[in-house]
Motif scaffolding. Structure first.
Motif, PDB file in Angstrom:
ATOM      1  N   ARG A  10       0.812  -1.211   0.000  1.00 38.82           N
ATOM      2  CA  ARG A  10       0.000   0.000   0.000  1.00 38.82           C
ATOM      3  C   ARG A  10       0.851   1.268   0.000  1.00 38.82           C
ATOM      4  O   ARG A  10       0.546   2.228  -0.699  1.00 38.82           O
ATOM      5  CB  ARG A  10      -0.933   0.006   1.207  1.00 38.82           C
ATOM      6  CG  ARG A  10      -1.899   1.189   1.214  1.00 38.82           C
ATOM      7  CD  ARG A  10      -2.989   1.021   2.223  1.00 38.82           C
ATOM      8  NE  ARG A  10      -3.872   2.178   2.273  1.00 38.82           N
ATOM      9  CZ  ARG A  10      -4.867   2.317   3.128  1.00 38.82           C
ATOM     10  NH1 ARG A  10      -5.119   1.344   3.990  1.00 38.82           N
ATOM     11  NH2 ARG A  10      -5.614   3.385   3.125  1.00 38.82           N
ATOM     12  N   THR A  81      -3.508  -9.357   1.606  1.00 43.28           N
ATOM     13  CA  THR A  81      -4.141  -8.050   1.702  1.00 43.28           C
ATOM     14  C   THR A  81      -5.192  -7.965   2.795  1.00 43.28           C
ATOM     15  O   THR A  81      -5.624  -6.889   3.153  1.00 43.28           O
ATOM     16  CB  THR A  81      -4.826  -7.683   0.371  1.00 43.28           C
ATOM     17  OG1 THR A  81      -5.779  -8.690   0.055  1.00 43.28           O
ATOM     18  CG2 THR A  81      -3.810  -7.585  -0.725  1.00 43.28           C
ATOM     19  N   GLN A  92       0.524  -4.240   5.335  1.00 45.32           N
ATOM     20  CA  GLN A  92      -0.402  -4.409   4.219  1.00 45.32           C
ATOM     21  C   GLN A  92       0.369  -4.599   2.927  1.00 45.32           C
ATOM     22  O   GLN A  92       0.923  -3.664   2.356  1.00 45.32           O
ATOM     23  CB  GLN A  92      -1.368  -3.237   4.084  1.00 45.32           C
ATOM     24  CG  GLN A  92      -2.521  -3.583   3.137  1.00 45.32           C
ATOM     25  CD  GLN A  92      -3.650  -2.582   3.190  1.00 45.32           C
ATOM     26  OE1 GLN A  92      -3.414  -1.389   3.272  1.00 45.32           O
ATOM     27  NE2 GLN A  92      -4.872  -3.059   3.116  1.00 45.32           N
ATOM     28  N   THR A 174      -5.172   5.686  -4.946  1.00 42.24           N
ATOM     29  CA  THR A 174      -4.024   5.109  -4.265  1.00 42.24           C
ATOM     30  C   THR A 174      -3.978   3.610  -4.531  1.00 42.24           C
ATOM     31  O   THR A 174      -4.901   3.023  -5.110  1.00 42.24           O
ATOM     32  CB  THR A 174      -4.110   5.351  -2.752  1.00 42.24           C
ATOM     33  OG1 THR A 174      -5.243   4.637  -2.241  1.00 42.24           O
ATOM     34  CG2 THR A 174      -4.264   6.823  -2.445  1.00 42.24           C
ATOM     35  N   ARG A 175      -2.920   2.985  -4.039  1.00 41.63           N
ATOM     36  CA  ARG A 175      -2.784   1.551  -4.242  1.00 41.63           C
ATOM     37  C   ARG A 175      -3.796   0.742  -3.436  1.00 41.63           C
ATOM     38  O   ARG A 175      -3.936  -0.456  -3.643  1.00 41.63           O
ATOM     39  CB  ARG A 175      -1.352   1.111  -3.913  1.00 41.63           C
ATOM     40  CG  ARG A 175      -0.442   1.135  -5.141  1.00 41.63           C
ATOM     41  CD  ARG A 175       0.950   0.712  -4.782  1.00 41.63           C
ATOM     42  NE  ARG A 175       1.798   1.857  -4.511  1.00 41.63           N
ATOM     43  CZ  ARG A 175       3.014   1.782  -4.003  1.00 41.63           C
ATOM     44  NH1 ARG A 175       3.528   0.616  -3.682  1.00 41.63           N
ATOM     45  NH2 ARG A 175       3.733   2.871  -3.793  1.00 41.63           N
ATOM     46  N   SER A 176      -4.508   1.385  -2.530  1.00 46.54           N
ATOM     47  CA  SER A 176      -5.522   0.649  -1.771  1.00 46.54           C
ATOM     48  C   SER A 176      -6.600   0.103  -2.694  1.00 46.54           C
ATOM     49  O   SER A 176      -7.136  -0.986  -2.455  1.00 46.54           O
ATOM     50  CB  SER A 176      -6.142   1.533  -0.687  1.00 46.54           C
ATOM     51  OG  SER A 176      -6.837   2.615  -1.250  1.00 46.54           O
ATOM     52  N   GLN A 177      -6.936   0.814  -3.782  1.00 41.00           N
ATOM     53  CA  GLN A 177      -7.947   0.282  -4.685  1.00 41.00           C
ATOM     54  C   GLN A 177      -7.399  -0.907  -5.482  1.00 41.00           C
ATOM     55  O   GLN A 177      -8.150  -1.825  -5.845  1.00 41.00           O
ATOM     56  CB  GLN A 177      -8.526   1.361  -5.583  1.00 41.00           C
ATOM     57  CG  GLN A 177      -7.610   1.985  -6.595  1.00 41.00           C
ATOM     58  CD  GLN A 177      -8.319   3.132  -7.347  1.00 41.00           C
ATOM     59  OE1 GLN A 177      -9.398   3.598  -6.973  1.00 41.00           O
ATOM     60  NE2 GLN A 177      -7.696   3.579  -8.432  1.00 41.00           N
ATOM     61  N   LEU A 179      -5.261  -3.074  -4.133  1.00 36.63           N
ATOM     62  CA  LEU A 179      -5.266  -4.160  -3.154  1.00 36.63           C
ATOM     63  C   LEU A 179      -6.657  -4.738  -2.960  1.00 36.63           C
ATOM     64  O   LEU A 179      -6.824  -5.940  -2.749  1.00 36.63           O
ATOM     65  CB  LEU A 179      -4.705  -3.649  -1.819  1.00 36.63           C
ATOM     66  CG  LEU A 179      -3.195  -3.416  -1.799  1.00 36.63           C
ATOM     67  CD1 LEU A 179      -2.791  -2.533  -0.629  1.00 36.63           C
ATOM     68  CD2 LEU A 179      -2.457  -4.736  -1.748  1.00 36.63           C
ATOM     69  N   ARG A 180      -7.676  -3.891  -3.059  1.00 37.84           N
ATOM     70  CA  ARG A 180      -9.053  -4.398  -2.879  1.00 37.84           C
ATOM     71  C   ARG A 180      -9.424  -5.382  -3.976  1.00 37.84           C
ATOM     72  O   ARG A 180     -10.075  -6.396  -3.711  1.00 37.84           O
ATOM     73  CB  ARG A 180     -10.037  -3.231  -2.816  1.00 37.84           C
ATOM     74  CG  ARG A 180     -10.006  -2.480  -1.502  1.00 37.84           C
ATOM     75  CD  ARG A 180     -11.244  -1.634  -1.297  1.00 37.84           C
ATOM     76  NE  ARG A 180     -11.321  -0.515  -2.221  1.00 37.84           N
ATOM     77  CZ  ARG A 180     -10.747   0.654  -2.042  1.00 37.84           C
ATOM     78  NH1 ARG A 180      -9.996   0.864  -0.976  1.00 37.84           N
ATOM     79  NH2 ARG A 180     -10.885   1.627  -2.922  1.00 37.84           N
ATOM     80  N   ASP A 491      -9.026   0.577   5.882  1.00 36.70           N
ATOM     81  CA  ASP A 491      -9.336   0.966   4.511  1.00 36.70           C
ATOM     82  C   ASP A 491     -10.857   1.061   4.362  1.00 36.70           C
ATOM     83  O   ASP A 491     -11.560   1.419   5.312  1.00 36.70           O
ATOM     84  CB  ASP A 491      -8.715  -0.048   3.550  1.00 36.70           C
ATOM     85  CG  ASP A 491      -8.644   0.441   2.107  1.00 36.70           C
ATOM     86  OD1 ASP A 491      -8.850   1.644   1.864  1.00 36.70           O
ATOM     87  OD2 ASP A 491      -8.391  -0.383   1.222  1.00 36.70           O
ATOM     88  N   PRO A 527      -9.210   5.831   2.412  1.00 33.13           N
ATOM     89  CA  PRO A 527      -8.681   5.013   1.307  1.00 33.13           C
ATOM     90  C   PRO A 527      -7.756   5.788   0.369  1.00 33.13           C
ATOM     91  O   PRO A 527      -7.016   5.187  -0.401  1.00 33.13           O
ATOM     92  CB  PRO A 527      -9.949   4.553   0.566  1.00 33.13           C
ATOM     93  CG  PRO A 527     -11.046   4.674   1.566  1.00 33.13           C
ATOM     94  CD  PRO A 527     -10.680   5.872   2.389  1.00 33.13           C
ATOM     95  N   LEU A 535      -2.265   8.197   6.823  1.00 39.88           N
ATOM     96  CA  LEU A 535      -3.270   7.230   7.263  1.00 39.88           C
ATOM     97  C   LEU A 535      -3.441   7.286   8.777  1.00 39.88           C
ATOM     98  O   LEU A 535      -4.567   7.242   9.290  1.00 39.88           O
ATOM     99  CB  LEU A 535      -2.868   5.824   6.823  1.00 39.88           C
ATOM    100  CG  LEU A 535      -3.834   4.705   7.235  1.00 39.88           C
ATOM    101  CD1 LEU A 535      -5.195   4.884   6.569  1.00 39.88           C
ATOM    102  CD2 LEU A 535      -3.250   3.340   6.884  1.00 39.88           C
TER     103      LEU A 535
END
Length: 595
Positions: A10, A81, A92, A174-177, A179-180, A491, A527, A535
């Motif tokens: 992330r 994840t 993460q 961001t990279r969170s999407q 990872l989801r 997240d 997110p 964060l």
């Protein structure tokens, strides 16, 4: 510009390089074979984990099932994840499983997964891009609401060839999407086109992972058998894991009955959640003979938001002062000393045992997020640290009673003839507390008695598992207990817990019915956080608002696990600190190494 990689992180760099052989906390030469049986608190009436209907083993109230690290779900595109991920020494990150590698845009607007040609479902049919595309649409349109939330940011999914699939997002992010979507379980299209994914069912579904269900006793037990020709057994993410040939989960609705079953040899591994048992109950013959041993395993896992939640959709809990007053008379210090043998720490956060929890006064970064909402926040939030009022622990709570009655008077309630009544209507304050099983009554009955001293009547309603789940999903309660699972890098799952859009959605985990514009604004930014520091400041700001709004009574947490086990198991010297270690254990009475 795009990036190619064997994994995703992330914020920071991945710990493990592209040529890593196994995780550091496993024994890659652990022998395969033997059996293990485990205790799970709760019951189940479905084996379809993708439906909103029915209770699957993974939804057992204590989450013991997931803590053990075994799952009947299909393999995801990448592992590491989720909250219960095997990547137990990074906060993460994700490494390829069905996907051998990824390519993604510099602005994270799209990600392409390159699938492993050798990936197979249990019936031998290859996993292809068609299955990935199907999984996205099927889960988002017909699956549990959590998948709609998880996949909300996706604009399109397209097959590029049989082993390549691209997700394009509605906007850069961001990279969170990334990872989801990496968490997406890949379903067998040929199986689910003949079955209804929205229905509960006790038929084991077709999977692709290291185990498959081979025996089921509804509500009693589930047995998993290791797939000997599992396609992914030699992948670096799986080396040294999934060592038992057979795993049986035994379900008990009552912790005390489960403990008696363990003492009698009913299961091999027992996560002890009752402090009294740990301190006074382990004197049975198998302990004295060395056949059963005890172990305390320290960890740095996020404990989860453990609260007694008020339903703010209902009066009188729509008034913050009433919620605060009731919270004041919960005597944690007495409960911890008298019932729990001082085994726990009081939660001062929705993110206990986590660097995301708010501590002390807000720093400058937190004030940046909080001050625009100053007019809608309790004034003490910015100049006082939150801390539940401590008591002496001897059962005397006079100071707390006095403060509670002052708050209640301010809210329009007054004590008349030992009964708290609404000043305008004269109606007494009465409410119910929905619980499942008797284990919680050890601390709810003292709360009930303390409330009686200020004229409030709290009725305890004990529901069976099925009724409890129905009422919680329908938000049909005044107060309810729950632990909301958290991760060390929060997240989008927080939307379901605290966002106003989820307050009236059936089945959501916004148990308190929270509707607050400042909370919504922070949830929408979390997110999008682009660094660990950002964060932390966002999550700590959220934590402060949730705490000062008194949406629930904070309970307690532990930074270790209490485990009792038959003395036939071994484990690696190094344990993962961010996840449970049990999927890395093995039978020490087996001479062979590996398969």
């Amino acid at each position: 510009m795009s990036h190619s990689s064997h994994g995703l992180s992330r914020f920071d760099e991945l710990k493990y390089p592209s040529d890593f052989k196994h995780f550091d906390y496993v024994n890659p030469n652990a022998p395969k074979g033997g059996e293990i049986s485990l205790f799970v608190h709760g019951t189940f009436d479905s084996l379809n984990p993708y439906s909103a209907k029915g209770m699957t083993p993974a939804l057992a109230p204590s989450y013991n099932y997931m803590r053990y690290g075994f799952s009947e779900l299909n393999e995801p595109l990448m592992v590491g994840t989720g909250q219960y991920s095997p990547s137990g020494d990074e906060i993460q990150s994700a490494y390829g499983l069905i996907a051998r590698s990824v390519e993604y845009a510099d602005d994270n607007r799209w990600i392409t997964f390159h699938l492993r040609p050798e990936a197979r479902f249990h019936d031998g049919i290859p996993v292809t891009a068609d299955d990935v595309v199907f999984s996205y649409h099927e889960l988002k349109e017909k699956g549990h609401p959590r998948y709609r939330l998880q996949l909300e940011s996706v604009k399109t999914v397209e097959k590029l060839d049989d082993h390549k699939v691209r997700f394009t997002f509605k906007q850069a992010g961001t990279r969170s999407q990334l990872l989801r979507v990496a968490e997406l379980p890949v379903l067998p299209r040929h199986y689910w086109t003949k079955h209804d994914i929205s229905k509960s069912a006790l038929e084991p579904v077709l999977n692709s992972g290291p185990y498959k269900i081979t025996a089921v006793k509804p509500g009693v037990s589930v047995t998993f058998s290791r797939v000997k020709d599992y396609w992914g057994k030699d992948l670096p993410v799986n080396k040294g894991r999934y060592n038992f040939d057979k795993i049986t989960l035994w379900f008990h609705r009552d912790y005390h009955i489960a403990f008696e079953s363990f003492k009698a040899g009913g299961h091999d591994l027992h996560l002890e959640v009752i402090a009294k048992h740990w301190h006074t109950g382990y004197n049975f013959p198998a302990i004295r003979e060395g056949k059963v041993r005890k172990r305390v395993i320290p960890h740095q896992m996020a404990y989860g938001s453990s609260f007694m939640f008020f339903n703010t959709r209902r009066k009188p809990f729509n008034d913050r002062r009433v919620r605060q007053a009731i919270s004041l008379v919960f005597d944690f210090e007495w409960v911890n000393r008298s019932i729990f043998y001082s085994a726990y720490k009081r939660s001062h956060s929705y993110f206990p045992n986590s660097p995301m929890s708010a501590k002390g006064l807000p720093d400058q970064a937190e004030k940046h997020w909080l001050e625009p909402w100053k007019g809608k926040l309790p004034p003490e939030l910015l100049n006082q640290p939150f801390k539940p009022a401590p008591t002496s622990g001897d059962g005397s709570i006079r100071a707390q009673q006095k403060q509670a009655l002052a708050l209640l008077k301010e809210a329009g309630w007054e004590l008349r003839d030992n009964t708290l009544r609404n000043r305008e209507t004269g109606k007494p304050m009465r409410f119910s507390f929905l619980e499942q099983g008797a284990a919680s009554e050890g601390y709810l009955i003292p709360l009930k008695k303390n409330l009686e001293t200020i004229g409030i009547e709290m009725n305890l309603i004990r529901a069976d598992a099925a009724q409890y789940i129905r009422q919680v999903r329908a938000h049909d309660y005044d107060m309810v207990l729950r632990v909301l699972p958290q991760s060390l890098a929060p997240d989008a799952e927080l939307f379901d817990y605290f966002h106003s859009e989820r307050a009236d959605a059936e089945g959501s985990l916004n148990l308190a019915g929270i509707k607050h514009p400042a909370i919504d604004a922070l949830l929408e930014k979390i997110p999008e956080a682009r660094s660990t520091a950002e964060l932390k400041s966002l999550t700590r700001s959220l934590d402060r608002i949730l705490l000062w709004q008194h949406y629930g009574i904070p309970k307690w947490y532990s930074d270790s696990m209490r485990v009792a086990y038959r003395d036939v198991f071994a484990w690696p010297e190094k344990a993962p600190i961010y996840t449970t270690p049990f999927s890395t254990w093995w039978r020490k009475d087996l001479p062979a190494k590996g398969d």
